[in-house]
Design an enzyme around this catalytic site. Sequence first.
Site, PDB file in Angstrom:
ATOM      1  N   ASP A  50       3.312  -1.013  -4.690  1.00  0.00           N
ATOM      2  CA  ASP A  50       4.127  -0.461  -5.782  1.00  0.00           C
ATOM      3  C   ASP A  50       3.559  -0.865  -7.142  1.00  0.00           C
ATOM      4  OD1 ASP A  50       5.920   0.255  -3.797  1.00  0.00           O
ATOM      5  OD2 ASP A  50       7.181  -1.515  -4.109  1.00  0.00           O
TER       6      ASP A  50
HETATM    7  N1  URA Z   1       6.615  -3.535   0.312  1.00  0.00           N
HETATM    8  C1  URA Z   1       7.161  -3.213  -0.855  1.00  0.00           C
HETATM    9  O1  URA Z   1       8.380  -3.201  -1.003  1.00  0.00           O
HETATM   10  N2  URA Z   1       6.326  -2.901  -1.877  1.00  0.00           N
HETATM   11  C2  URA Z   1       4.984  -2.936  -1.769  1.00  0.00           C
HETATM   12  O2  URA Z   1       4.282  -2.659  -2.738  1.00  0.00           O
HETATM   13  C3  URA Z   1       4.442  -3.287  -0.538  1.00  0.00           C
HETATM   14  C4  URA Z   1       5.276  -3.588   0.497  1.00  0.00           C
END
Ligand code: URA
Length: 239
Positions: free
Chosen positions: A104
Amino acid sequence: MKERLQKLISRSGLMSRRKAEEAIRQGQVTVDGRPAQLGESADPEREEIRVAGEPISFSSPVRTLMLNKPTGYICSMKDPQGRRVVSDLLPDEFGRLYPVGRLDYNTEGLLLLTNDGALAQHLTHPRHHVPKTYLVKVRGYLGLPGQKKLESGVRLDDGLTAPAKISNLRRSGRNCWFELTLREGRNRQVRRMCEAVGLPVVRLKRVALGGLSLGELESGTCRLLTEGELVDLKKISGL
Ligand code: URA
């Protein structure tokens, strides 16, 4: 598509952008047989670009590297909204590399980038269950019931999560830290799992993937994988 010559040359993997500028200045670069000028753009599909008499080629060698992604970057090559993208952090001479899976915008840590399509596909295919470990900081404390839930499976709106592993749990004021290892990779999975046990995530960093670990790699920097790491990665991804 036209692109600045120094960028094209470095993208071909021949030399860095700075060295390409020098080569242009020194008259070593030609476009369709005439000496190129610094600042000039060319279209490699329509024009022949040579450096010291040799045509440049875009059949770049297979490359896989690890980036320590900072927060505030999206896992994409371009963003229509103009946000910073992870490819901004890669030296041009590595050519075009694509992120393997996603982190993310606000997640940091280990991100693989490659031009090896088969490897990328195997690493992200749910069938291969490649383990990923995240260092998680949450607001609140993860007690035994919450830990058991995370480990045995949490019901999310896209179904029950597969068994996970928690380690290195420690408290820090009103927060706690732990490591969570998953073998699946759904969208925002760690954040959603923690929210499901009442713990909002305040910091999330991927520290390991397959047999690879982030180690001391500085935030915003990258390095090529070693031969040994590549062999292990291919084995673990079922290649
Ligand atoms: N899980 C999440 O919530 N975000 C990420 O970026 C990777 C795994």
